[in-house]
Write a protein that holds these residues in place. Structure first.
Motif, PDB file in Angstrom:
ATOM      1  N   PHE A  69      85.852  65.080  35.735  1.00 25.70           N
ATOM      2  CA  PHE A  69      85.243  63.949  36.438  1.00 25.70           C
ATOM      3  C   PHE A  69      85.142  62.734  35.513  1.00 25.70           C
ATOM      4  CE2 PHE A  69      81.603  61.425  37.853  1.00 25.70           C
ATOM      5  CZ  PHE A  69      81.866  61.275  39.205  1.00 25.70           C
ATOM      6  N   CYS A  70      84.668  62.965  34.276  1.00 24.99           N
ATOM      7  CA  CYS A  70      84.535  61.869  33.308  1.00 24.99           C
ATOM      8  C   CYS A  70      85.904  61.329  32.890  1.00 24.99           C
ATOM      9  CB  CYS A  70      83.779  62.357  32.068  1.00 24.99           C
ATOM     10  SG  CYS A  70      82.072  62.863  32.364  1.00 24.99           S
ATOM     11  N   VAL A  71      86.854  62.232  32.672  1.00 27.44           N
ATOM     12  CA  VAL A  71      88.191  61.828  32.223  1.00 27.44           C
ATOM     13  C   VAL A  71      88.890  60.988  33.282  1.00 27.44           C
ATOM     14  CG1 VAL A  71      90.510  62.699  31.718  1.00 27.44           C
ATOM     15  CG2 VAL A  71      88.542  63.701  30.581  1.00 27.44           C
ATOM     16  N   ILE A  72      88.842  61.422  34.546  1.00 19.84           N
ATOM     17  CA  ILE A  72      89.559  60.698  35.595  1.00 19.84           C
ATOM     18  C   ILE A  72      88.914  59.339  35.861  1.00 19.84           C
ATOM     19  CG2 ILE A  72      90.371  60.780  37.987  1.00 19.84           C
ATOM     20  CD1 ILE A  72      91.694  62.752  35.990  1.00 19.84           C
ATOM     21  N   HIS A  73      87.596  59.242  35.721  1.00 21.00           N
ATOM     22  CA  HIS A  73      86.950  57.931  35.868  1.00 21.00           C
ATOM     23  C   HIS A  73      87.356  57.006  34.727  1.00 21.00           C
ATOM     24  CE1 HIS A  73      84.094  57.638  39.283  1.00 21.00           C
ATOM     25  NE2 HIS A  73      84.315  58.940  39.328  1.00 21.00           N
ATOM     26  N   ALA A  74      87.464  57.557  33.509  1.00 23.09           N
ATOM     27  CA  ALA A  74      87.939  56.749  32.383  1.00 23.09           C
ATOM     28  C   ALA A  74      89.373  56.300  32.613  1.00 23.09           C
ATOM     29  CB  ALA A  74      87.843  57.564  31.086  1.00 23.09           C
ATOM     30  N   LEU A  75      90.194  57.207  33.136  1.00 24.23           N
ATOM     31  CA  LEU A  75      91.584  56.861  33.446  1.00 24.23           C
ATOM     32  C   LEU A  75      91.650  55.794  34.534  1.00 24.23           C
ATOM     33  CD1 LEU A  75      94.629  57.407  33.146  1.00 24.23           C
ATOM     34  CD2 LEU A  75      94.372  59.246  34.822  1.00 24.23           C
ATOM     35  N   GLY A  76      90.779  55.903  35.537  1.00 25.28           N
ATOM     36  CA  GLY A  76      90.743  54.907  36.601  1.00 25.28           C
ATOM     37  C   GLY A  76      90.434  53.517  36.068  1.00 25.28           C
ATOM     38  N   GLU A  77      89.494  53.449  35.135  1.00 25.83           N
ATOM     39  CA  GLU A  77      89.146  52.153  34.538  1.00 25.83           C
ATOM     40  C   GLU A  77      90.349  51.548  33.819  1.00 25.83           C
ATOM     41  OE1 GLU A  77      86.443  50.854  30.800  1.00 25.83           O
ATOM     42  OE2 GLU A  77      85.322  51.804  32.443  1.00 25.83           O
ATOM     43  N   LEU A  78      91.069  52.379  33.062  1.00 27.86           N
ATOM     44  CA  LEU A  78      92.231  51.895  32.323  1.00 27.86           C
ATOM     45  C   LEU A  78      93.368  51.489  33.266  1.00 27.86           C
ATOM     46  CD1 LEU A  78      92.333  54.534  29.431  1.00 27.86           C
ATOM     47  CD2 LEU A  78      91.726  52.127  29.217  1.00 27.86           C
TER      48      LEU A  78
ATOM     49  N   ILE B  13      87.401  45.074  36.744  1.00 26.02           N
ATOM     50  CA  ILE B  13      87.191  45.181  38.189  1.00 26.02           C
ATOM     51  C   ILE B  13      86.552  46.516  38.537  1.00 26.02           C
ATOM     52  CG2 ILE B  13      88.362  45.199  40.439  1.00 26.02           C
ATOM     53  CD1 ILE B  13      90.556  43.471  39.112  1.00 26.02           C
ATOM     54  N   PHE B  14      86.959  47.566  37.827  1.00 27.81           N
ATOM     55  CA  PHE B  14      86.415  48.906  38.054  1.00 27.81           C
ATOM     56  C   PHE B  14      85.964  49.483  36.730  1.00 27.81           C
ATOM     57  CE2 PHE B  14      87.173  53.556  38.066  1.00 27.81           C
ATOM     58  CZ  PHE B  14      86.261  53.925  39.042  1.00 27.81           C
ATOM     59  N   LYS B  15      84.751  50.008  36.707  1.00 22.83           N
ATOM     60  CA  LYS B  15      84.214  50.634  35.489  1.00 22.83           C
ATOM     61  C   LYS B  15      83.921  52.102  35.763  1.00 22.83           C
ATOM     62  CE  LYS B  15      81.743  46.394  34.109  1.00 22.83           C
ATOM     63  NZ  LYS B  15      81.667  45.755  35.428  1.00 22.83           N
ATOM     64  N   SER B  16      84.157  52.926  34.760  1.00 18.49           N
ATOM     65  CA  SER B  16      83.844  54.349  34.859  1.00 18.49           C
ATOM     66  C   SER B  16      82.348  54.538  35.093  1.00 18.49           C
ATOM     67  CB  SER B  16      84.262  55.069  33.571  1.00 18.49           C
ATOM     68  OG  SER B  16      83.729  56.370  33.518  1.00 18.49           O
ATOM     69  N   VAL B  17      81.986  55.350  36.080  1.00 19.93           N
ATOM     70  CA  VAL B  17      80.562  55.547  36.378  1.00 19.93           C
ATOM     71  C   VAL B  17      79.854  56.291  35.256  1.00 19.93           C
ATOM     72  CG1 VAL B  17      80.874  55.503  38.875  1.00 19.93           C
ATOM     73  CG2 VAL B  17      81.036  57.679  37.673  1.00 19.93           C
ATOM     74  N   THR B  18      80.604  57.046  34.454  1.00 19.17           N
ATOM     75  CA  THR B  18      79.982  57.787  33.355  1.00 19.17           C
ATOM     76  C   THR B  18      80.019  57.002  32.051  1.00 19.17           C
ATOM     77  OG1 THR B  18      82.081  58.910  32.869  1.00 19.17           O
ATOM     78  CG2 THR B  18      80.570  60.010  34.375  1.00 19.17           C
ATOM     79  N   GLY B  19      80.733  55.880  32.036  1.00 21.73           N
ATOM     80  CA  GLY B  19      80.754  55.022  30.862  1.00 21.73           C
ATOM     81  C   GLY B  19      81.386  55.683  29.648  1.00 21.73           C
ATOM     82  N   ILE B  20      81.183  55.067  28.507  1.00 17.64           N
ATOM     83  CA  ILE B  20      81.777  55.557  27.268  1.00 17.64           C
ATOM     84  C   ILE B  20      81.131  56.873  26.821  1.00 17.64           C
ATOM     85  CG2 ILE B  20      80.222  54.287  25.730  1.00 17.64           C
ATOM     86  CD1 ILE B  20      82.657  53.766  23.925  1.00 17.64           C
ATOM     87  N   TYR B  21      79.858  57.078  27.176  1.00 14.22           N
ATOM     88  CA  TYR B  21      79.185  58.314  26.761  1.00 14.22           C
ATOM     89  C   TYR B  21      79.715  59.519  27.535  1.00 14.22           C
ATOM     90  CZ  TYR B  21      76.022  55.201  24.314  1.00 14.22           C
ATOM     91  OH  TYR B  21      75.512  54.246  23.459  1.00 14.22           O
ATOM     92  N   GLY B  22      80.041  59.314  28.791  1.00 18.00           N
ATOM     93  CA  GLY B  22      80.664  60.397  29.556  1.00 18.00           C
ATOM     94  C   GLY B  22      82.022  60.763  28.982  1.00 18.00           C
ATOM     95  N   THR B  23      82.757  59.756  28.517  1.00 17.57           N
ATOM     96  CA  THR B  23      84.061  60.007  27.909  1.00 17.57           C
ATOM     97  C   THR B  23      83.914  60.784  26.606  1.00 17.57           C
ATOM     98  OG1 THR B  23      84.912  57.965  28.879  1.00 17.57           O
ATOM     99  CG2 THR B  23      86.160  58.912  27.056  1.00 17.57           C
ATOM    100  N   ILE B  24      82.928  60.418  25.796  1.00 16.59           N
ATOM    101  CA  ILE B  24      82.684  61.135  24.536  1.00 16.59           C
ATOM    102  C   ILE B  24      82.292  62.588  24.827  1.00 16.59           C
ATOM    103  CG2 ILE B  24      81.154  61.263  22.526  1.00 16.59           C
ATOM    104  CD1 ILE B  24      81.062  58.166  22.614  1.00 16.59           C
ATOM    105  N   TYR B  25      81.483  62.798  25.873  1.00 13.45           N
ATOM    106  CA  TYR B  25      81.120  64.160  26.277  1.00 13.45           C
ATOM    107  C   TYR B  25      82.360  64.971  26.645  1.00 13.45           C
ATOM    108  CZ  TYR B  25      80.036  67.688  29.833  1.00 13.45           C
ATOM    109  OH  TYR B  25      80.019  68.839  30.598  1.00 13.45           O
ATOM    110  N   SER B  26      83.277  64.361  27.408  1.00 11.86           N
ATOM    111  CA  SER B  26      84.488  65.069  27.829  1.00 11.86           C
ATOM    112  C   SER B  26      85.368  65.400  26.631  1.00 11.86           C
ATOM    113  CB  SER B  26      85.269  64.226  28.838  1.00 11.86           C
ATOM    114  OG  SER B  26      85.771  63.050  28.253  1.00 11.86           O
ATOM    115  N   MET B  27      85.449  64.502  25.654  1.00  4.64           N
ATOM    116  CA  MET B  27      86.248  64.770  24.459  1.00  4.64           C
ATOM    117  C   MET B  27      85.660  65.913  23.644  1.00  4.64           C
ATOM    118  SD  MET B  27      87.017  60.811  23.326  1.00  4.64           S
ATOM    119  CE  MET B  27      87.900  61.241  21.822  1.00  4.64           C
ATOM    120  N   GLY B  28      84.331  65.956  23.563  1.00  2.00           N
ATOM    121  CA  GLY B  28      83.677  67.063  22.861  1.00  2.00           C
ATOM    122  C   GLY B  28      83.933  68.395  23.540  1.00  2.00           C
TER     123      GLY B  28
END
Length: 570
Positions: A112-121, A455-470
């Motif tokens: 969920f976090c990864v795809i939202h980060a991908l959506g933002e990019l 225009i679109f930001k990840s709902v989990t933000g950068i912290y959600g992305t860091i969580y997914s990487m961990g």
């Protein structure tokens, strides 16, 4: 001066193709011409490797033909295949029903976090190749080369595997026909779909995904009925099969984590579609939000009923790798319903063909992007006048011929070793998306750019992305442990198991180091101040889009809560 202008006009207006005497309006001539390369612009040879890659990937010759409904269906169920419908049975046997829900639940939050980060990019940079291109832009060209090729090779191998799995589905009804004949039919079907270009892929996925959605939703409804004792056997099941929630303790949970990660592979395909849609700022955010429903409805709810209906110690779960071992089929059989297993087997066949179709799409677009970035021979960037990455499609079709190894007596051994080459490709791709998102946000801050530009930001933000990487690093760690000391090894190291499950990490490291040595590029990463945050963006009126979004928000305020929730998530 006039004569020169006249000469220029005559040259530019002359027919481009003279090899055929057929008239211009000939259907056959138009068909042949469609395979010719679209005119491309040359890049400045004085640019650095990263600048050149960014410039070339921005010159996107793929057609922007994907419709909103197609992208939403690709996001909703494009990756549902053998991982969920068959592989979850082995996970249930090795880990138990509790492990199944814990692992899929945690991996689901990560995806969920990864795809939202991908959506933002992708909304910010809707370029060809998506996350493989972002690796070059935000990290380094060597990392982009390694991630891109590892991902492409994964899909190259997945195609023949899915074709063989499709033939095995047919054996459920008739095992007397040589599987190679069915493989040939499915091979031609999938290649033909992709020869119709992105429209063919989009339409096929739209209708195939609708059938998958109907099947999964139907199973969930049936699961409620069977658990409550409403089936032909009139047996109240309840939590009877939860007496042993963990079958192999912590190691069983770890094995299930890995299966869950592989089952969700392909979720990132929605990012590859960003370059082939006309309005990514409108279609992609809605498609990305639907990842919630896929994770909750298709995975979490369906696997909850699998754990309730199918005993984890059922010998049929590990009896084979074909559809007879599908926990969905076993659950229907246990309920005493004799017609539905065949119907659901047909749904599994559809899902397998859908994943095979996605394999050709994902592989061809990644190969085209690598060629466009200069990370592969320039011929790989070939896009014809119908917007088809023709060389990528040809390479994918050639590797697809490996499906005929199904007629070989040791085909399972061959496929296991082929799959091991790119077995961790999905994990590395997801980690790369997270890494690119973090570096993108840090570069925005470093270069003094406002988040309001997005225009679109990840709902989990950068912290959600860091969580997914961990969590992905944790999955890689447990994969190393369970690969070296698999279940049933009694603590003894197993070299065959290790290399079949962890060879992918060696492959991506070899790709990375070979590119460093070949290019003599010893830079580990691009400095934040040097990251290109401008090229690759569509020529859109940012203020107009923001005004439209603000108008939509004001309109939503006048709607009921139910309508607002529906509009946001659906």
């Amino acid at each position: 001066m006039k004569s020169n202008e006249k000469d220029d006009i005559s040259i530019n207006s002359a027919p481009q193709y003279t090899e055929s005497s057929l008239p211009k309006n000939s259907k056959w001539q138009q068909f042949k011409d469609s395979f010719k390369r679209v005119d491309t612009t040359n890049s400045n040879i004085n640019l650095t490797d990263v600048e050149k890659a960014n410039q070339l990937s921005n010159n996107n010759d793929l057609h922007r033909s994907l419709k909103s409904r197609q992208i939403q269906m690709i996001a909703l169920g494009g990756s549902i295949g053998t991982g969920l419908l068959i592989g979850s049975g082995g996970a249930l046997a090795k880990g138990g029903p509790a492990s199944l829900l814990i692992s899929y639940g945690l991996v689901g939050t990560m995806v969920f976090c990864v795809i939202h980060a991908l959506g933002e990019l992708c909304v910010a940079f809707p370029v060809a190749g998506a996350f493989s291109t972002y690796a070059t832009r935000f990290v380094d060209s060597s990392w982009g080369f390694a991630v891109g090729w590892n991902y492409a090779i994964m899909w190259l191998i997945v195609l023949p595997l899915e074709l063989v799995a499709a033939a095995m589905c047919i054996k459920y009804w008739n095992d007397k026909i040589n599987p190679a004949s069915w493989v040939a039919i499915f091979y031609v079907f999938i290649v033909a779909i992709n020869l119709f270009g992105v429209k063919g892929y989009g339409e096929a996925e739209f209708y195939l995904t609708i059938l998958k959605v109907i099947a999964i939703v139907g199973f969930i409804i049936l699961g409620v009925v069977l658990v409550c004792g409403g089936g032909p056997n009139h047996e109240f099941i309840g939590s009877k099969n939860w007496k042993i929630p963990f079958t192999n303790g912590f190691k069983g949970l770890c094995v299930t984590f890995i299966t869950a990660s592989y089952s969700l592979a392909g979720s990132e395909l929605v990012g590859l579609t960003s370059a082939e849609t006309s309005n990514p700022h409108k279609t992609l955010p809605k498609a990305v939000r639907q990842i919630f429903w896929r994770l909750f409805l298709f995975y979490f709810l369906s696997l909850t009923f699998i754990g309730l209906l199918v005993p984890a110690d059922s010998p049929e779960l590990l009896g084979s790798s074909d559809t007879s071992a599908s926990p969905f089929v076993l659950a229907i059989k246990a309920g005493g319903i004799y017609a539905l297993p065949s119907i659901f087997n047909a749904c599994i066949l559809i899902s397998i063909l859908s994943v095979g179709n996605s394999a050709v799409y994902g592989c061809s677009r990644t190969i085209q992007s690598l060629g466009a970035q200069g990370l592969a021979p320039s011929i790989f960037a070939y896009v014809d006048r119908k917007g088809r990455p023709l060389v990528g499609l040809i390479i994918s079709a050639i590797f697809g011929l490996l499906c005929f190894l199904s007629a070989y007596k040791d085909e399972e051994t061959v496929f296991n070793w082929l799959l091991s080459v790119s077995g961790l490709a999905t994990i590395f791709s997801w980690f790369n998306i997270g890494l690119c998102h973090v570096r993108f946000r840090l570069a925005m801050f470093k270069q003094g750019k406002s988040m309001d530009e997005l225009i679109f930001k990840s709902v989990t933000g950068i912290y959600g992305t860091i969580y997914s990487m961990g969590l992905l690093l944790l999955v890689l760690g447990v994969q190393f442990w369970t690969a070296l000391f698999p279940l049933g090894s009694n603590g003894k190291a197993n070299a065959t198991s290790f290399f079949q499950n962890y060879l992918g990490s060696v492959v991506i490291l070899v790709f990375y180091l070979c590119h460093k040595i070949y290019t003599k590029n010893w830079r580990l990463y691009i400095k934040l101040k040097d990251i290109d945050l401008d090229s690759g963006r569509r020529d859109v009126d940012l203020e107009l889009i923001k005004a439209e979004l603000e108008q939509e928000r004001e309109l939503n305020k006048s709607r009921s809560v139910f309508i607002r929730v529906w509009k946001y998530w659906c």
